[in-house]
Design an enzyme around this catalytic site. Sequence first.
Site, PDB file in Angstrom:
ATOM      1  CG  ASP A   1      -1.863   1.154   1.228  1.00  0.00           C
ATOM      2  OD1 ASP A   1      -1.449   2.276   0.872  1.00  0.00           O
ATOM      3  OD2 ASP A   1      -3.040   0.942   1.551  1.00  0.00           O
ATOM      4  CG  HIS A   2       1.401   4.282  -3.157  1.00  0.00           C
ATOM      5  ND1 HIS A   2       0.184   3.941  -3.667  1.00  0.00           N
ATOM      6  CD2 HIS A   2       1.442   5.638  -3.183  1.00  0.00           C
ATOM      7  CE1 HIS A   2      -0.478   5.035  -3.976  1.00  0.00           C
ATOM      8  NE2 HIS A   2       0.256   6.087  -3.711  1.00  0.00           N
TER       9      HIS A   2
ATOM     10  CG  HIS B   1      -4.202   4.589  -0.555  1.00  0.00           C
ATOM     11  ND1 HIS B   1      -3.277   3.587  -0.611  1.00  0.00           N
ATOM     12  CD2 HIS B   1      -4.451   4.931  -1.843  1.00  0.00           C
ATOM     13  CE1 HIS B   1      -2.975   3.329  -1.875  1.00  0.00           C
ATOM     14  NE2 HIS B   1      -3.681   4.124  -2.636  1.00  0.00           N
TER      15      HIS B   1
HETATM   16  P1  NDP Z   1      -0.958  -1.554 -16.954  1.00  0.00           P
HETATM   17  O1  NDP Z   1      -2.261  -1.979 -17.518  1.00  0.00           O
HETATM   18  O2  NDP Z   1      -0.330  -0.310 -17.405  1.00  0.00           O
HETATM   19  O3  NDP Z   1       0.105  -2.735 -17.191  1.00  0.00           O
HETATM   20  C1  NDP Z   1      -0.244  -4.098 -17.096  1.00  0.00           C
HETATM   21  C2  NDP Z   1       0.961  -4.962 -17.458  1.00  0.00           C
HETATM   22  O4  NDP Z   1       0.599  -6.341 -17.349  1.00  0.00           O
HETATM   23  C3  NDP Z   1       1.515  -4.749 -18.851  1.00  0.00           C
HETATM   24  O5  NDP Z   1       2.925  -4.912 -18.766  1.00  0.00           O
HETATM   25  C4  NDP Z   1       0.943  -5.958 -19.622  1.00  0.00           C
HETATM   26  O6  NDP Z   1       1.821  -6.433 -20.635  1.00  0.00           O
HETATM   27  C5  NDP Z   1       0.965  -6.997 -18.553  1.00  0.00           C
HETATM   28  N1  NDP Z   1       0.018  -8.075 -18.825  1.00  0.00           N
HETATM   29  C6  NDP Z   1      -1.344  -8.016 -18.702  1.00  0.00           C
HETATM   30  N2  NDP Z   1      -1.864  -9.245 -18.976  1.00  0.00           N
HETATM   31  C7  NDP Z   1      -0.803 -10.072 -19.276  1.00  0.00           C
HETATM   32  C8  NDP Z   1      -0.659 -11.448 -19.618  1.00  0.00           C
HETATM   33  N3  NDP Z   1      -1.728 -12.261 -19.723  1.00  0.00           N
HETATM   34  N4  NDP Z   1       0.588 -11.970 -19.837  1.00  0.00           N
HETATM   35  C9  NDP Z   1       1.690 -11.173 -19.748  1.00  0.00           C
HETATM   36  N5  NDP Z   1       1.627  -9.843 -19.407  1.00  0.00           N
HETATM   37  C10 NDP Z   1       0.393  -9.313 -19.193  1.00  0.00           C
HETATM   38  O7  NDP Z   1      -1.152  -1.569 -15.359  1.00  0.00           O
HETATM   39  P2  NDP Z   1      -0.437  -0.622 -14.287  1.00  0.00           P
HETATM   40  O8  NDP Z   1       1.023  -0.700 -14.476  1.00  0.00           O
HETATM   41  O9  NDP Z   1      -1.098   0.702 -14.247  1.00  0.00           O
HETATM   42  O10 NDP Z   1      -0.875  -1.329 -12.916  1.00  0.00           O
HETATM   43  C11 NDP Z   1      -0.298  -2.522 -12.467  1.00  0.00           C
HETATM   44  C12 NDP Z   1      -0.760  -2.822 -11.057  1.00  0.00           C
HETATM   45  O11 NDP Z   1      -0.331  -1.782 -10.195  1.00  0.00           O
HETATM   46  C13 NDP Z   1      -2.283  -2.897 -10.889  1.00  0.00           C
HETATM   47  O12 NDP Z   1      -2.565  -3.868  -9.917  1.00  0.00           O
HETATM   48  C14 NDP Z   1      -2.651  -1.511 -10.364  1.00  0.00           C
HETATM   49  O13 NDP Z   1      -3.835  -1.528  -9.602  1.00  0.00           O
HETATM   50  C15 NDP Z   1      -1.439  -1.241  -9.477  1.00  0.00           C
HETATM   51  N6  NDP Z   1      -1.235   0.201  -9.255  1.00  0.00           N
HETATM   52  C16 NDP Z   1      -0.951   1.014 -10.302  1.00  0.00           C
HETATM   53  C17 NDP Z   1      -0.739   2.365 -10.086  1.00  0.00           C
HETATM   54  C18 NDP Z   1      -0.372   3.273 -11.213  1.00  0.00           C
HETATM   55  O14 NDP Z   1      -0.125   4.453 -10.919  1.00  0.00           O
HETATM   56  N7  NDP Z   1      -0.314   2.790 -12.442  1.00  0.00           N
HETATM   57  C19 NDP Z   1      -0.825   2.964  -8.712  1.00  0.00           C
HETATM   58  C20 NDP Z   1      -1.096   2.006  -7.684  1.00  0.00           C
HETATM   59  C21 NDP Z   1      -1.297   0.666  -7.971  1.00  0.00           C
HETATM   60  P3  NDP Z   1       1.646  -6.054 -22.181  1.00  0.00           P
HETATM   61  O15 NDP Z   1       1.849  -4.580 -22.241  1.00  0.00           O
HETATM   62  O16 NDP Z   1       2.739  -6.820 -22.812  1.00  0.00           O
HETATM   63  O17 NDP Z   1       0.263  -6.457 -22.544  1.00  0.00           O
HETATM   64  C1  BG6 Z   2      -3.709   4.720  -6.133  1.00  0.00           C
HETATM   65  C2  BG6 Z   2      -5.123   4.825  -6.612  1.00  0.00           C
HETATM   66  O1  BG6 Z   2      -3.564   3.601  -5.301  1.00  0.00           O
HETATM   67  O2  BG6 Z   2      -3.390   5.889  -5.392  1.00  0.00           O
HETATM   68  C3  BG6 Z   2      -5.311   6.081  -7.445  1.00  0.00           C
HETATM   69  O3  BG6 Z   2      -5.416   3.674  -7.390  1.00  0.00           O
HETATM   70  C4  BG6 Z   2      -4.875   7.300  -6.678  1.00  0.00           C
HETATM   71  O4  BG6 Z   2      -6.666   6.210  -7.828  1.00  0.00           O
HETATM   72  C5  BG6 Z   2      -3.469   7.093  -6.138  1.00  0.00           C
HETATM   73  O5  BG6 Z   2      -4.905   8.415  -7.538  1.00  0.00           O
HETATM   74  C6  BG6 Z   2      -3.078   8.226  -5.224  1.00  0.00           C
HETATM   75  O6  BG6 Z   2      -1.741   8.100  -4.848  1.00  0.00           O
HETATM   76  P1  BG6 Z   2      -0.835   9.386  -4.609  1.00  0.00           P
HETATM   77  O7  BG6 Z   2       0.419   8.835  -4.045  1.00  0.00           O
HETATM   78  O8  BG6 Z   2      -0.656  10.022  -5.967  1.00  0.00           O
HETATM   79  O9  BG6 Z   2      -1.587  10.247  -3.697  1.00  0.00           O
END
Ligand code: NDP
Ligand code: BG6
Length: 501
Positions: free
Chosen positions: A188-189, A251
């Site tokens: 949980d960041h 959070h």
């Molecule tokens: P994205 O959708 O941007 O990325 C998903 C990744 O998973 C891609 O690298 C994709 O690969 C890969 N992927 C999906 N399905 C498959 C599969 N079947 N086989 C291989 N690779 C696969 O997600 P995010 O990076 O935004 O989020 C990732 C996690 O982090 C989630 O759980 C999200 O809730 C959490 N998170 C994200 C935040 C953010 O700011 N982005 C903040 C807090 C939490 P490819 O591109 O090759 O399809």
């Molecule tokens: C993520 C949520 O965990 O936290 C987002 O999925 C939210 O919806 C984010 O915007 C907020 O994080 P921060 O560190 O930017 O306040």
Amino acid sequence: MSSPTHIVIFGASGDLTKRKLLPALYALSCETLIADDVVIVGFARKEKSHEQFRTELGEAIKQHSRFKDKAEESGKCPWKTFAERVYYHKGDFANAEDYASLLKFLDSLPPKNTGPSNRLFYLATPPSVFSVIIQRLGGAGLVTKEANDDGWTRIIVEKPFGSDLETARILNEQIAAVFQEDQIYRIDHYLGKETVQNILVFRMSNGIFEPLWNNHYIDHVQITVAEPLGVEERGSYFEEAGILRDMIQSHVLQLLTLIAMEPPVAFEANAIRDEKVKVLHAIRPYSQTDVTDHVVRAQYVAKNIDGNAMVGYRQEPEVNPKSTTETFVAMRLDIDNWRWAGVPFYLRVGKRLAKRLTEVAIYFKHAPYALFRSAGCYTLEPNVLALRIQPNEGISLGFGSKAPGTTIRIDPVQMDFLYETSFQDAQPEAYERLLSDCLTGDSTLFARRDEIEHAWDLVTRILHVWNGIPRPQLPEYQSGSWGPDESDDLIRKDLRKWRKL
Ligand code: NDP
Ligand code: BG6
């Protein structure tokens, strides 16, 4: 300093890897907090070479790293040198053969024959594939349960951890079949933020606050997490999640437990988590009527702000034009224990609110009687201790002071502590701290199994009531506001009001 370790990031072509994880690992390397023999392997579906992956991440570092100025070849911490230990492995999460080839690939990587070698798996993927990855990791023999002479294996699991109590329990079971609890780091960041860690330090290392930290002196607590942004490109995720799952379950309840917990017997992972769980356990369970009376949900609608047309939630990409997903929640919680009985905790969280601000405000009780009434001072403002989590990180205490003059007039004033003026060092990003802690085996800032399940229990009760309401008429709020009128009503009926921020 960590030991030689292979870090495998599943979902390595995703947004989180680019914006947070690689910049954090690179920063730890620049700060010499991870050793040169920590190797990073990205695992995702797309076909790409190691070199392509390094170039893409190099671009991300230029944009997102706090060390971007030092990343040039001539800089103090050249990205090129770091990138030599970054690799890419193409694979599909569901395909067992891709894990067998990952194992082979890891065995071919440095450091070779240098004693123990550790493995850290990071699930930076959509939550829907957490289970399959865990099963495949176990099946491919990539996980050693007990740390031994060959090193340790750990796993970091991103949020959301499940989508309700049942799915969180199932996921916990699935992970427990492959990893032991002390190998599992549920992230949980928020817990990696300096200001969140400071909550315990502030409470427990200063003699003057903890004695007042109870229902004898505190009237109520307000926790606000406001974001001016909408759901951006995460419409499809948000449609499934809603703000209750996205922010409250994780959070906001983490903030609440740190504010409300008893002092732990030691500054140690399980002692702290034991106390946090007790708080979650003591939260009064909502009945159906409580949900209706104490929880407000709403959705943002379009507004023109300073000439910029802000679309409503239903007009966002990948959002159902008839969506009933909430983007705002305000609620009242009560904690039934000796410390907090009678002290309501009000939470309000939303997208597209007036400004970016996360704050915990402790409202102290009014002075017991109005000594200055005879001088025309009938109402006194309560003292408010505000812990600003972000931005303008700091703490302020509001109190009444005599305004200079020949008569008695009491004006509210502030004592203010600001991180940026008191400390010259830049604050590390939350992911830096969390990755570093995981590498050194410290799980204090990660959620334990029971903590996650208690938080989901609370949230699932609300979801059940909401799901039972056919086609809800969601209250609306204008983008750029502080939420719907119903949120003001929620706190007003207790004769209190939201803090003006
Ligand atoms: P994205 O959708 O941007 O990325 C998903 C990744 O998973 C891609 O690298 C994709 O690969 C890969 N992927 C999906 N399905 C498959 C599969 N079947 N086989 C291989 N690779 C696969 O997600 P995010 O990076 O935004 O989020 C990732 C996690 O982090 C989630 O759980 C999200 O809730 C959490 N998170 C994200 C935040 C953010 O700011 N982005 C903040 C807090 C939490 P490819 O591109 O090759 O399809
Ligand atoms: C993520 C949520 O965990 O936290 C987002 O999925 C939210 O919806 C984010 O915007 C907020 O994080 P921060 O560190 O930017 O306040």
